[in-house]
Design a protein around this motif. Structure first.
Motif, mmCIF file in Angstrom:
data_model
loop_
_atom_site.group_PDB
_atom_site.id
_atom_site.type_symbol
_atom_site.label_atom_id
_atom_site.label_comp_id
_atom_site.label_asym_id
_atom_site.label_seq_id
_atom_site.Cartn_x
_atom_site.Cartn_y
_atom_site.Cartn_z
ATOM 1 N N HIS A 239 0.852 -1.189 0.000
ATOM 2 C CA HIS A 239 0.000 0.000 0.000
ATOM 3 C C HIS A 239 0.889 1.241 0.000
ATOM 4 C CE1 HIS A 239 -3.969 1.691 0.145
ATOM 5 N NE2 HIS A 239 -3.717 2.427 1.208
ATOM 6 N N TYR A 240 0.292 2.369 -0.427
ATOM 7 C CA TYR A 240 1.027 3.626 -0.561
ATOM 8 C C TYR A 240 0.129 4.729 -0.018
ATOM 9 C CZ TYR A 240 4.375 6.769 -2.963
ATOM 10 O OH TYR A 240 5.351 7.694 -3.271
ATOM 11 N N LEU A 241 0.435 5.243 1.167
ATOM 12 C CA LEU A 241 -0.368 6.257 1.828
ATOM 13 C C LEU A 241 0.226 7.640 1.581
ATOM 14 C CD1 LEU A 241 -1.199 4.834 5.386
ATOM 15 C CD2 LEU A 241 -2.838 5.530 3.644
ATOM 16 N N LEU A 242 -0.585 8.544 1.096
ATOM 17 C CA LEU A 242 -0.131 9.919 0.897
ATOM 18 C C LEU A 242 -0.494 10.774 2.109
ATOM 19 C CD1 LEU A 242 -0.985 10.596 -2.852
ATOM 20 C CD2 LEU A 242 1.282 10.362 -1.825
ATOM 21 N N LYS A 243 0.446 11.575 2.561
ATOM 22 C CA LYS A 243 0.196 12.489 3.665
ATOM 23 C C LYS A 243 -0.655 13.668 3.171
ATOM 24 C CE LYS A 243 4.688 11.481 5.823
ATOM 25 N NZ LYS A 243 5.994 12.048 6.198
ATOM 26 N N SER B 144 -5.031 9.654 7.182
ATOM 27 C CA SER B 144 -6.284 9.658 7.926
ATOM 28 C C SER B 144 -6.540 8.273 8.500
ATOM 29 C CB SER B 144 -7.444 10.033 7.007
ATOM 30 O OG SER B 144 -7.632 9.009 6.027
ATOM 31 N N ARG B 145 -7.523 8.177 9.356
ATOM 32 C CA ARG B 145 -7.915 6.880 9.911
ATOM 33 C C ARG B 145 -8.384 5.935 8.809
ATOM 34 N NH1 ARG B 145 -8.811 10.636 13.720
ATOM 35 N NH2 ARG B 145 -8.275 10.103 15.876
ATOM 36 N N PRO C 221 -15.087 6.853 10.945
ATOM 37 C CA PRO C 221 -14.651 8.065 11.638
ATOM 38 C C PRO C 221 -15.593 9.237 11.353
ATOM 39 C CG PRO C 221 -13.264 7.662 9.732
ATOM 40 C CD PRO C 221 -14.256 6.547 9.767
ATOM 41 N N VAL C 222 -16.330 9.665 12.361
ATOM 42 C CA VAL C 222 -17.256 10.781 12.208
ATOM 43 C C VAL C 222 -16.744 11.974 13.005
ATOM 44 C CG1 VAL C 222 -19.225 9.245 11.867
ATOM 45 C CG2 VAL C 222 -18.725 10.104 14.157
ATOM 46 N N ARG C 223 -17.116 13.162 12.541
ATOM 47 C CA ARG C 223 -16.669 14.391 13.193
ATOM 48 C C ARG C 223 -17.793 14.982 14.023
ATOM 49 N NH1 ARG C 223 -14.969 14.483 8.056
ATOM 50 N NH2 ARG C 223 -16.458 16.054 7.335
ATOM 51 N N LYS C 224 -17.492 15.243 15.288
ATOM 52 C CA LYS C 224 -18.498 15.819 16.195
ATOM 53 C C LYS C 224 -17.812 16.748 17.180
ATOM 54 C CE LYS C 224 -22.285 14.694 19.330
ATOM 55 N NZ LYS C 224 -23.019 13.627 20.060
ATOM 56 N N LYS C 225 -18.248 18.004 17.194
ATOM 57 C CA LYS C 225 -17.752 18.999 18.136
ATOM 58 C C LYS C 225 -16.224 19.110 18.130
ATOM 59 C CE LYS C 225 -21.740 18.641 21.213
ATOM 60 N NZ LYS C 225 -22.225 18.325 22.591
ATOM 61 N N GLY C 226 -15.653 19.142 16.927
ATOM 62 C CA GLY C 226 -14.221 19.343 16.804
ATOM 63 C C GLY C 226 -13.374 18.121 17.048
ATOM 64 N N ALA C 227 -13.992 16.983 17.327
ATOM 65 C CA ALA C 227 -13.248 15.746 17.571
ATOM 66 C C ALA C 227 -13.674 14.687 16.561
ATOM 67 C CB ALA C 227 -13.492 15.244 18.994
#
Length: 227
Positions: free
Chosen positions: A96-100, A103-104, A129-135
């Motif tokens: 695999h090849y992950l680009l910066k 992410s999760r 991965p969900v976003r809620k209140k800045g986290a």
């Protein structure tokens, strides 16, 4: 348990990658080092299942280190800001090849390349991965009733509300295919055991809302629900 060595010369990037890996069940980061020389020593000492490594590092580059490993080699996942090295990496046997910036979702995709899809831990790893209140919160598939594409964003319908989720609808359709989710519209995936009712207007009723079934999906949805 997948045992992993991380090789990354940037301290913050290394710490972030270790954190993302450590969040997942069945994963142990056995060594985290800042250059290729220490990476080779860590691989020899720990005999890991996989190595996550940067390419542009002082001294030994990641693509050079790849060719210095004796057989049997661990699975190699490159983590880099430079897309131009991908052909060389895959030609050398990278999985695999992950680009910066990573992410999760990207880390989970990399892990899915290391173990076969029928590996029991694949299901245990899977989080949305969900976003809620800045986290960022990591939800199990059974905590999500539907995924809906909305103006380019993907929204998870949950008992806590409709929350933005990382990744596209197509990505999650593939990942959730064996977790009871089904495409009911070009813009929507539904967890079928969350369906409470199917109305005469061809809508699926969930605790979190209603979704229209597209005409082309109707027969398959009805058949799957036993109607």
């Amino acid at each position: 348990m997948i045992r992993i060595v991380v090789i990354e010369d940037e301290p913050l990037a290394r710490e972030h990658l270790v954190e993302l890996l450590s969040e997942l069940p069945g994963v142990a980061v056995v060594a985290s080092v800042e250059n290729g020389r220490l990476g080779l020593a860590g691989i020899a000492e720990h005999q890991p299942d996989a190595v996550f490594l940067d390419i542009e590092m002082p001294g030994i580059k990641g693509t050079e280190l790849m060719h210095m490993l004796p057989d049997p080699r661990p699975s190699l996942v490159f983590v880099t800001a430079y897309p131009q090295h991908a052909i060389e990496a895959f030609a050398g046997g990278a999985v695999h090849y992950l680009l910066k910036p990573i992410s999760r979702v990207g880390v989970a995709q990399a892990l899915s390349r290391i173990r076969p899809k029928d590996e029991p831990l694949q299901k245990e790893w899977l989080r949305l991965p969900v976003r809620k209140k800045g986290a960022t919160r990591l939800l199990r598939p059974e905590e999500v009733e539907a995924l809906v594409a909305d103006l380019g964003d993907c929204m998870a319908w949950t008992p806590e509300g409709r929350l933005p989720v990382d990744g596209t609808l197509a990505h999650w359709e593939e990942r959730l295919a064996d977790r009871g989710f089904m495409r009911v519209h070009r813009n929507a995936l539904v967890r079928l055991d969350a369906v409470l009712e199917m109305t005469t207007e061809d809508e699926l009723v969930l605790a979190t809302g209603r979704l229209v079934i597209s005409r082309r999906r109707m027969d398959e949805v009805r058949r799957t629900l036993g109607l």
